[in-house]
Scaffold this motif. Structure first.
Motif, short mmCIF file in Angstrom:
data_model
loop_
_atom_site.label_atom_id
_atom_site.label_comp_id
_atom_site.label_asym_id
_atom_site.label_seq_id
_atom_site.Cartn_x
_atom_site.Cartn_y
_atom_site.Cartn_z
N ALA D 68 0.87 -1.18 0.00
CA ALA D 68 0.00 0.00 0.00
C ALA D 68 0.90 1.23 0.00
O ALA D 68 2.01 1.19 0.52
N PRO D 69 0.43 2.32 -0.60
CA PRO D 69 1.28 3.51 -0.71
C PRO D 69 1.28 4.34 0.57
O PRO D 69 0.46 4.13 1.46
N ALA D 70 2.20 5.26 0.64
CA ALA D 70 2.27 6.21 1.74
C ALA D 70 2.58 7.57 1.14
O ALA D 70 3.10 7.65 0.03
N THR D 71 2.26 8.63 1.89
CA THR D 71 2.49 9.96 1.32
C THR D 71 3.06 10.92 2.36
O THR D 71 3.22 10.57 3.53
N HIS D 72 3.40 12.13 1.92
CA HIS D 72 4.08 13.10 2.78
C HIS D 72 3.20 13.57 3.93
O HIS D 72 1.99 13.67 3.81
N GLY D 73 3.87 13.83 5.03
CA GLY D 73 3.17 14.24 6.24
C GLY D 73 2.82 13.05 7.13
O GLY D 73 2.53 13.24 8.30
N GLU D 74 2.86 11.86 6.56
CA GLU D 74 2.60 10.67 7.37
C GLU D 74 3.88 10.24 8.09
O GLU D 74 4.98 10.37 7.54
N THR D 75 3.71 9.72 9.29
CA THR D 75 4.85 9.09 9.96
C THR D 75 4.65 7.58 9.91
O THR D 75 3.61 7.07 10.31
N VAL D 76 5.63 6.90 9.36
CA VAL D 76 5.59 5.45 9.30
C VAL D 76 6.66 4.89 10.22
O VAL D 76 7.50 5.63 10.74
N GLU D 77 6.60 3.59 10.46
CA GLU D 77 7.62 2.95 11.29
C GLU D 77 8.29 1.84 10.50
O GLU D 77 7.61 1.06 9.81
N VAL D 78 9.61 1.77 10.62
CA VAL D 78 10.35 0.64 10.05
C VAL D 78 10.62 -0.34 11.18
O VAL D 78 11.26 0.02 12.17
N HIS D 79 10.09 -1.56 11.06
CA HIS D 79 10.32 -2.62 12.05
C HIS D 79 11.38 -3.56 11.48
O HIS D 79 11.17 -4.13 10.40
N SER D 80 12.48 -3.72 12.20
CA SER D 80 13.62 -4.44 11.64
C SER D 80 14.15 -5.48 12.62
O SER D 80 14.21 -5.22 13.83
N ARG D 81 14.57 -6.63 12.07
CA ARG D 81 15.21 -7.64 12.90
C ARG D 81 16.06 -8.53 12.00
O ARG D 81 15.82 -8.63 10.79
N VAL D 82 17.06 -9.15 12.59
CA VAL D 82 17.83 -10.13 11.81
C VAL D 82 16.99 -11.40 11.77
O VAL D 82 16.66 -11.98 12.80
N SER D 83 16.64 -11.83 10.54
CA SER D 83 15.67 -12.92 10.40
C SER D 83 16.31 -14.24 9.96
O SER D 83 15.70 -15.28 10.10
N GLU D 84 17.51 -14.19 9.42
CA GLU D 84 18.16 -15.43 8.97
C GLU D 84 19.67 -15.30 9.11
O GLU D 84 20.23 -14.22 8.92
N TRP D 85 20.31 -16.43 9.40
CA TRP D 85 21.76 -16.46 9.58
C TRP D 85 22.36 -17.47 8.62
O TRP D 85 22.00 -18.64 8.63
N GLY D 86 23.29 -17.01 7.77
CA GLY D 86 24.05 -17.93 6.93
C GLY D 86 25.45 -18.07 7.50
O GLY D 86 25.79 -17.46 8.52
N VAL D 92 18.45 -9.10 7.13
CA VAL D 92 17.64 -8.20 7.95
C VAL D 92 16.27 -8.08 7.30
O VAL D 92 16.17 -7.74 6.11
N ALA D 93 15.23 -8.43 8.05
CA ALA D 93 13.86 -8.29 7.56
C ALA D 93 13.32 -6.94 8.02
O ALA D 93 13.48 -6.57 9.18
N HIS D 94 12.72 -6.21 7.08
CA HIS D 94 12.15 -4.90 7.40
C HIS D 94 10.67 -4.89 7.05
O HIS D 94 10.28 -5.38 5.99
N GLU D 95 9.88 -4.30 7.91
CA GLU D 95 8.49 -4.03 7.58
C GLU D 95 8.24 -2.54 7.80
O GLU D 95 8.63 -1.99 8.83
N ILE D 96 7.59 -1.91 6.82
CA ILE D 96 7.21 -0.52 7.01
C ILE D 96 5.72 -0.50 7.29
O ILE D 96 4.92 -1.02 6.51
N ARG D 97 5.37 0.05 8.44
CA ARG D 97 3.99 0.04 8.91
C ARG D 97 3.52 1.47 9.16
O ARG D 97 4.28 2.33 9.57
N ARG D 98 2.23 1.68 8.91
CA ARG D 98 1.58 2.94 9.30
C ARG D 98 0.45 2.51 10.21
O ARG D 98 -0.55 1.97 9.75
N GLY D 99 0.68 2.70 11.51
CA GLY D 99 -0.25 2.12 12.48
C GLY D 99 -0.27 0.62 12.25
O GLY D 99 0.79 -0.01 12.12
#
Lengths: 139, 139, 139, 139
Positions: D68-86, D92-99
């Motif tokens: 889904a798109p996002a636009t200016h003036g919105e605050t989003v969050e980047v949720h990040s964690r190391v998800s796999e180890w070789g 690093v897995a990232h999710e960008i969430r708005r609420g």
């Protein structure tokens, strides 16, 4: 004359091979600070456009002086206020600070405009609206 | 005083929701034009750094005036030359043109520097080297 | 399946403190290459929008593998072609090359869309138009 | 496996003529989130470099899906964690969430490296250091 403050976390990619902020990014933060100043004061440029046809903020001139560098991982603050009022222009003064240290001093001169009645695709400056002037401290 | 010309194809993402170039990108192109001017004249700032310890080009001040907008898919040209010489500064004048039309007029004031002998992590301006002055048209 | 080539001069500010291209810039060049591919083939997405209401190119997925770094002052080439056709998607394959060396291999999966008839502000994917498919080599 | 959260205020200039975030900026925020994840956990890549000669984080592969798109003036969050180890990589897995809404799902595969002993200017991957693995939740 209210001053608005926008915190900015400097990213690794905001910095250049010299390890310091690549200077166009300071202008990017000026622009974000100006838009956030409008929002913080409840001035919604999209509603203004819908209701009056006026376009808030096309740029006439910008500039900046660089006092000290900044680097990634640092959080700086952009301090912004409308510092001068012309008949058809207003000037936003920006300071980028890291704690007490002034790093960058800059400005944007912007206008209000409407689509030019005779030249399609061009804009025509109009007097800065009174409600905007009052909201941001015009005398 | 030689003028150097850098063509730039404006990308979709270089433009903002108003459909025109987001202004910090003009500064990005100024910077690229300055570096390309150095390269075109055979001035290699990395070799200079290795051989003399001097850092070419830290910025003191920049500015721009916006005359007319530009949009994606257009190719513009950055015309650049060293326009003024100070004791420890030089000014690069940039014009962004689309064909005969002048869109943006801007400048960068830069210095030559070396690591500050007393304040680690800071720079100290030095006189602009003579070979650089001659290469870029100092009187 | 025609391949389109876009030359890119890497700017100083396109590089990060490690001295090499900051990776999001490769995606920026992918996007510019896709738009330039459209233009080079005479496909005008703004005319398409005006005449059919269709929006060319919203993104579904992107990705890239990094083989070798690049730095400022180098000119690289983005080689782009439509490499796969889905019912409602198309995939653009991009390679960034410096002379014979493959530096980055990436892709964009894009769609054609129209404003969603029931959800304002959302898009609805539509079949990729036949004229677009023919122009870019669908079987 | 700890998740780190980075808030991002979307700027006007982060959006393109379609009025939504220009997709390379999502990668820019992924990169900032990864660096901030390191800092938040007390992992200082510059100290590591000085003390061990190891370079944290060169990129092997990245990718993203756009929901889904996002636009200016919105605050989003980047949720990040190391998800796999070789053996020599970490993802690093990232999710960008708005609420509660998931807007973008992406990843970065990175390595630890040292200057290649035989090929000047190239890097050589090394096993991911044990202290890094423990800090970010390797099994």
């Amino acid at each position: 004359m209210r001053t608005f403050v926008l915190p900015v976390l400097i990213g690794f990619g905001d910095c250049d091979p010299a390890g310091i902020v690549f200077y166009p990014n300071f202008y990017r933060w000026f622009d974000t600070a100006t838009h956030q100043m409008w929002r913080s004061a409840g001035y919604d440029i999209e509603r203004v456009r819908r209701e009056t046809g006026l376009i808030a903020g096309p740029l006439v001139e910008t500039g900046a002086s660089y006092r000290a560098p900044a680097t990634h991982g640092e959080t700086v603050e952009v301090h912004s206020r409308v510092s001068e009022w012309g008949a058809k222009t207003f000037r936003v003064a920006h300071e980028i600070r890291r704690g007490p240290a002034l790093l960058v001093e800059g400005f944007e001169v912007r206008i209000f405009a409407r689509p030019h009645p005779e030249h399609p695709g061009r804009l025509q400056a109009v007097p800065v609206p009174e409600d905007f002037r009052q909201l941001f401290g015009a005398p």
